[in-house]
Design an enzyme around this catalytic site. Structure first.
Site, mmCIF file in Angstrom:
data_model
loop_
_atom_site.group_PDB
_atom_site.id
_atom_site.type_symbol
_atom_site.label_atom_id
_atom_site.label_comp_id
_atom_site.label_asym_id
_atom_site.label_seq_id
_atom_site.Cartn_x
_atom_site.Cartn_y
_atom_site.Cartn_z
ATOM 1 N N GLY A 18 52.658 39.177 41.836
ATOM 2 C CA GLY A 18 51.876 39.078 40.604
ATOM 3 C C GLY A 18 50.392 38.925 40.869
ATOM 4 N N ARG A 46 57.193 46.697 38.827
ATOM 5 C CA ARG A 46 55.945 46.164 39.388
ATOM 6 C C ARG A 46 55.747 46.660 40.831
ATOM 7 N NH1 ARG A 46 53.923 40.057 37.949
ATOM 8 N NH2 ARG A 46 52.168 40.904 36.836
ATOM 9 N N PRO A 106 55.655 29.155 34.531
ATOM 10 C CA PRO A 106 55.142 29.021 33.158
ATOM 11 C C PRO A 106 55.475 27.656 32.559
ATOM 12 C CG PRO A 106 57.140 30.362 33.178
ATOM 13 C CD PRO A 106 56.810 30.066 34.607
ATOM 14 N N PHE A 176 42.887 29.242 44.743
ATOM 15 C CA PHE A 176 41.802 28.900 43.821
ATOM 16 C C PHE A 176 41.090 30.131 43.284
ATOM 17 C CE2 PHE A 176 42.216 25.079 46.516
ATOM 18 C CZ PHE A 176 42.415 24.130 45.521
ATOM 19 N N GLU A 179 40.504 35.205 38.331
ATOM 20 C CA GLU A 179 40.725 36.618 38.035
ATOM 21 C C GLU A 179 39.392 37.305 37.758
ATOM 22 O OE1 GLU A 179 43.860 37.363 35.223
ATOM 23 O OE2 GLU A 179 45.007 35.723 36.110
ATOM 24 N N LYS A 234 45.093 21.083 43.156
ATOM 25 C CA LYS A 234 45.028 22.321 42.366
ATOM 26 C C LYS A 234 44.988 21.986 40.876
ATOM 27 C CE LYS A 234 45.150 26.464 40.974
ATOM 28 N NZ LYS A 234 45.689 27.729 41.219
ATOM 29 N N CYS A 290 46.017 29.706 33.695
ATOM 30 C CA CYS A 290 46.050 28.455 34.459
ATOM 31 C C CYS A 290 45.603 27.210 33.711
ATOM 32 C CB CYS A 290 45.184 28.601 35.704
ATOM 33 S SG CYS A 290 45.932 29.673 36.908
ATOM 34 N N LYS A 353 38.989 37.098 29.825
ATOM 35 C CA LYS A 353 37.606 37.122 30.302
ATOM 36 C C LYS A 353 37.328 38.530 30.806
ATOM 37 C CE LYS A 353 38.073 35.690 35.078
ATOM 38 N NZ LYS A 353 37.766 34.673 36.054
HETATM 39 C C1 UDX Z 1 40.872 29.600 36.930
HETATM 40 C C2 UDX Z 1 40.127 28.864 38.046
HETATM 41 O O1 UDX Z 1 38.720 29.154 37.940
HETATM 42 C C3 UDX Z 1 40.660 29.276 39.408
HETATM 43 O O2 UDX Z 1 40.030 28.518 40.434
HETATM 44 C C4 UDX Z 1 42.172 29.027 39.446
HETATM 45 O O3 UDX Z 1 42.712 29.451 40.683
HETATM 46 C C5 UDX Z 1 42.853 29.767 38.308
HETATM 47 O O4 UDX Z 1 42.280 29.374 37.048
HETATM 48 P P1 UDX Z 1 40.775 32.041 35.892
HETATM 49 O O5 UDX Z 1 41.679 31.500 34.838
HETATM 50 O O6 UDX Z 1 41.118 33.323 36.542
HETATM 51 O O7 UDX Z 1 40.584 30.981 37.083
HETATM 52 O O8 UDX Z 1 39.313 32.248 35.253
HETATM 53 P P2 UDX Z 1 38.026 31.355 35.031
HETATM 54 O O9 UDX Z 1 36.854 32.115 35.520
HETATM 55 O O10 UDX Z 1 38.173 29.992 35.530
HETATM 56 O O11 UDX Z 1 37.922 31.331 33.435
HETATM 57 C C6 UDX Z 1 38.896 30.698 32.630
HETATM 58 C C7 UDX Z 1 38.489 30.769 31.180
HETATM 59 O O12 UDX Z 1 37.356 29.948 30.917
HETATM 60 C C8 UDX Z 1 38.097 32.161 30.708
HETATM 61 O O13 UDX Z 1 38.608 32.392 29.413
HETATM 62 C C9 UDX Z 1 36.584 32.121 30.699
HETATM 63 O O14 UDX Z 1 36.022 33.047 29.803
HETATM 64 C C10 UDX Z 1 36.346 30.685 30.253
HETATM 65 N N1 UDX Z 1 35.040 30.145 30.653
HETATM 66 C C11 UDX Z 1 34.714 30.042 31.978
HETATM 67 C C12 UDX Z 1 34.163 29.690 29.679
HETATM 68 O O15 UDX Z 1 34.452 29.750 28.477
HETATM 69 N N2 UDX Z 1 32.962 29.145 30.068
HETATM 70 C C13 UDX Z 1 32.606 29.028 31.387
HETATM 71 O O16 UDX Z 1 31.507 28.505 31.662
HETATM 72 C C14 UDX Z 1 33.515 29.490 32.373
HETATM 73 P P1 ADP Z 2 51.051 34.568 38.916
HETATM 74 O O1 ADP Z 2 49.858 34.666 38.004
HETATM 75 O O2 ADP Z 2 51.424 33.139 39.230
HETATM 76 O O3 ADP Z 2 50.967 35.425 40.123
HETATM 77 P P2 ADP Z 2 52.828 36.534 37.738
HETATM 78 O O4 ADP Z 2 53.717 36.417 36.552
HETATM 79 O O5 ADP Z 2 51.689 37.500 37.696
HETATM 80 O O6 ADP Z 2 52.309 35.063 38.033
HETATM 81 O O7 ADP Z 2 53.670 36.901 39.036
HETATM 82 C C1 ADP Z 2 54.804 36.242 39.464
HETATM 83 C C2 ADP Z 2 55.771 37.289 40.027
HETATM 84 O O8 ADP Z 2 56.862 36.589 40.627
HETATM 85 C C3 ADP Z 2 56.373 38.235 38.991
HETATM 86 O O9 ADP Z 2 56.087 39.578 39.336
HETATM 87 C C4 ADP Z 2 57.893 37.944 39.043
HETATM 88 O O10 ADP Z 2 58.691 39.108 38.880
HETATM 89 C C5 ADP Z 2 58.030 37.397 40.452
HETATM 90 N N1 ADP Z 2 59.242 36.588 40.657
HETATM 91 C C6 ADP Z 2 59.708 35.570 39.899
HETATM 92 N N2 ADP Z 2 60.849 35.073 40.422
HETATM 93 C C7 ADP Z 2 61.104 35.785 41.547
HETATM 94 C C8 ADP Z 2 62.120 35.745 42.543
HETATM 95 N N3 ADP Z 2 63.112 34.844 42.487
HETATM 96 N N4 ADP Z 2 62.067 36.651 43.545
HETATM 97 C C9 ADP Z 2 61.059 37.537 43.604
HETATM 98 N N5 ADP Z 2 60.058 37.625 42.716
HETATM 99 C C10 ADP Z 2 60.077 36.768 41.692
#
Ligand code: UDX
Ligand code: ADP
Length: 487
Positions: A18, A46, A106, A176, A179, A234, A290, A353
């Site tokens: 994923g 996938r 989730p 960490f 996206e 984390k 997250c 974002k």
């Molecule tokens: C986050 C953490 O940053 C990352 O370290 C962790 O591994 C996963 O969660 P992510 O969710 O991918 O990463 O994006 P991030 O850049 O953190 O933004 C999260 C949300 O906050 C987005 O909707 C973004 O638009 C919003 N945001 C971010 C704000 O509204 N204001 C800011 O100043 C920064």
């Molecule tokens: P993340 O953002 O944490 O990477 P995703 O939903 O994008 O989460 O990805 C998690 C992936 O793990 C999915 O593609 C799902 O199919 C896979 N997955 C879940 N359970 C198993 C399993 N038992 N064996 C292999 N893959 C799995």
């Protein structure tokens, strides 16, 4: 005494292809040509997408299941060399020295801890599979974000089910990456965190993983801790980041009510080295897979540890985020003369974002729901999110009772111009760069008048838009107060 030589890791399996597993292990493959990396997933579609052919004209890998700037180039370079995507999970595990568990965790939708606790059944299924197929000892690495002490449950499952004589070291190595900047974050991380048991074996396993990262990350950036600290760090890091956004969004509400400008306030505060400038951008609300999930997880953990005050403290970060979204939607309704019934509202941006096609917990989903409940027609445009995903998000079972009605009220557009035609208001929900340079004159000409822009990301210049003729509301900016005393 010299440290025991750590045998190098030669084969890595990553369970879960994923958003986390795919980019992380692709970047490992890029930097470690001496290590063979298999990324395995139960989702055959996938895996097929990860293995998809390049575009015949451009040669680019355009059909990968995760969109991340720079990722296609990494995959193109390594796929078939030392990087393989497979559905043969058992074989990939069996052959590996080190297994990353990168499956989804989730928030639970039912049962104990419903709405708060992480659903760990994918982690447990992966652990059981590792136990049943392994014929050699391995290092098992938690990559997925998990509640504190999950490693202990994994250990119990492995010890109860694995063949006698095998040894499994469990490490926590949270990801960490953010996206949209995943490849950059992986190539040049602020830190790599590795948690292990403080035993001789645990520390040796941590060193072996450190050696993998040392292929490209300076050793001083790899921080080793105990297992539980690593797991909790984390959750803590995400909670602190989300808390900053909720804090600045709370300030945004005060700014709007007083005529202060939240961007100036954020800048003024960020100049203080102790506060720093990052993550102080007021917005319509944070989204992503997250922040909410991890804070809910922390709330659940605090409650189960009988720390209700701590739980309440963190819950407030989510409450403020929900408030930010509803306050923004309310602003749209009240500005449009207290009704948006049968009015067309263009929503620009659907991803949570910019630079990602991911919509998980996107603020745009909530905004569209509010606008629909007010009986508006909602016209959506996003440069990256597939149309099918938008429909899935807007018709999620349990959230929407009348799917047919959603289809009557919502349209999805291939251009900004088409989404905005005949609209009464434009709502910017995602900060895509292309929205900064739109042809606002043409958009204005095609809209009903008065034409409104509600900028939920503060990315367009309100002065320029006002010159075009728009009435503009920017998150965190009060109306310009013309006080007769100062005029
Ligand atoms: C986050 C953490 O940053 C990352 O370290 C962790 O591994 C996963 O969660 P992510 O969710 O991918 O990463 O994006 P991030 O850049 O953190 O933004 C999260 C949300 O906050 C987005 O909707 C973004 O638009 C919003 N945001 C971010 C704000 O509204 N204001 C800011 O100043 C920064
Ligand atoms: P993340 O953002 O944490 O990477 P995703 O939903 O994008 O989460 O990805 C998690 C992936 O793990 C999915 O593609 C799902 O199919 C896979 N997955 C879940 N359970 C198993 C399993 N038992 N064996 C292999 N893959 C799995």
């Amino acid at each position: 005494m010299a440290e025991e030589q750590a045998p190098p890791v030669r084969r890595i399996c990553c369970i879960g292809a994923g958003y986390v597993g795919g980019p992380t292990c692709s970047v490992i493959a890029l930097n470690c040509p001496d290590i063979t990396v298999h990324i395995a997933d139960i989702n055959a579609a996938r895996i097929a997408a990860w293995n998809s052919d390049p575009d015949p004209v451009t040669g680019e890998l355009v059909n990968l299941p995760v969109y991340e700037p720079g990722l296609a180039e990494v995959v193109k370079k390594c796929r078939g060399r030392n990087l393989f995507f497979t559905t043969d999970i058992e074989k990939a595990i069996e052959e590996a020295d080190l297994v990353f568990v990168s499956v989804n965790t989730p928030t639970k939708k039912s049962g104990m801890g419903k709405g708060f606790a992480a659903d760990l059944h994918y982690v447990e299924a992966s652990t059981r599979l590792i136990a049943s197929v392994s014929s050699s000892s391995k290092i098992i690495v938690e990559k997925s974000t998990v509640p504190c002490r999950t490693a202990a449950s994994m250990r119990t499952i492995l010890e109860a089910n694995a063949r006698p004589g095998l040894h499994f070291d469990i490490l926590s190595n949270p990801e960490f990456l953010a996206e949209g900047t995943a490849v950059q974050d992986l190539q040049n991380p602020d830190r790599v965190l590795i948690g292990s048991l403080k035993t001789k074996e645990g520390e040796l396993a941590a060193r072996r993983l450190k050696d993998v990262y040392a292929h490209w990350v300076p050793r001083e950036k790899v921080y080793t801790t105990g297992l539980w600290s690593s797991e909790l760090s984390k959750l803590a890091a995400n909670a602190l980041l989300a808390q900053r956004i909720s804090s600045i969004n709370a300030m945004a509400a005060i700014c709007e009510a007083t005529g202060a400008d939240v961007q100036e306030v954020a800048h003024a505060c960020g100049l203080d080295k102790r506060i720093g400038p990052n993550f102080l951008k007021a917005s319509v609300g944070f989204g992503g897979s997250c922040f909410q999930k991890d804070i809910l997880n922390l709330v659940y953990l605090s409650e189960s540890l009988n720390l209700p005050q701590v739980a309440d403290y963190w819950k407030q970060v989510i409450t403020m985020n929900e408030y930010s979204k509803s306050r923004f939607a309310q602003k749209v309704v009240s500005t449009l003369f207290n009704t948006i019934t049968a009015k067309k509202v263009a929503v620009l941006g659907f991803a949570f974002k910019k630079n990602t096609g991911d919509t998980r917990e996107s603020a745009a989903i909530s905004l569209c729901r509010y606008f629909r409940q007010e009986n508006a027609f909602v016209a959506i445009y996003d440069p990256k999110v597939p149309e099918a995903q938008i429909w899935l998000d807007l018709t999620e079972p349990g959230v929407v009772d009348d799917t047919k009605q959603v289809k009557e009220q919502v349209t999805i557009h291939k251009s900004v111009q088409s989404a905005c035609k005949d609209a009464e208001a434009v709502v910017i929900a995602t900060e895509w760069d292309e929205f900064k340079t739109l042809d606002w004159e043409a958009i204005y000409a095609s809209m009903k008048k008065p034409a409104f822009v509600f900028d939920g990301r503060a990315i367009v210049d309100p002065k320029k838009l006002r010159q075009v003729g728009f009435k503009v509301h920017t998150v965190g900016q009060g109306p310009e107060i013309v006080d007769p005393i100062w005029a």
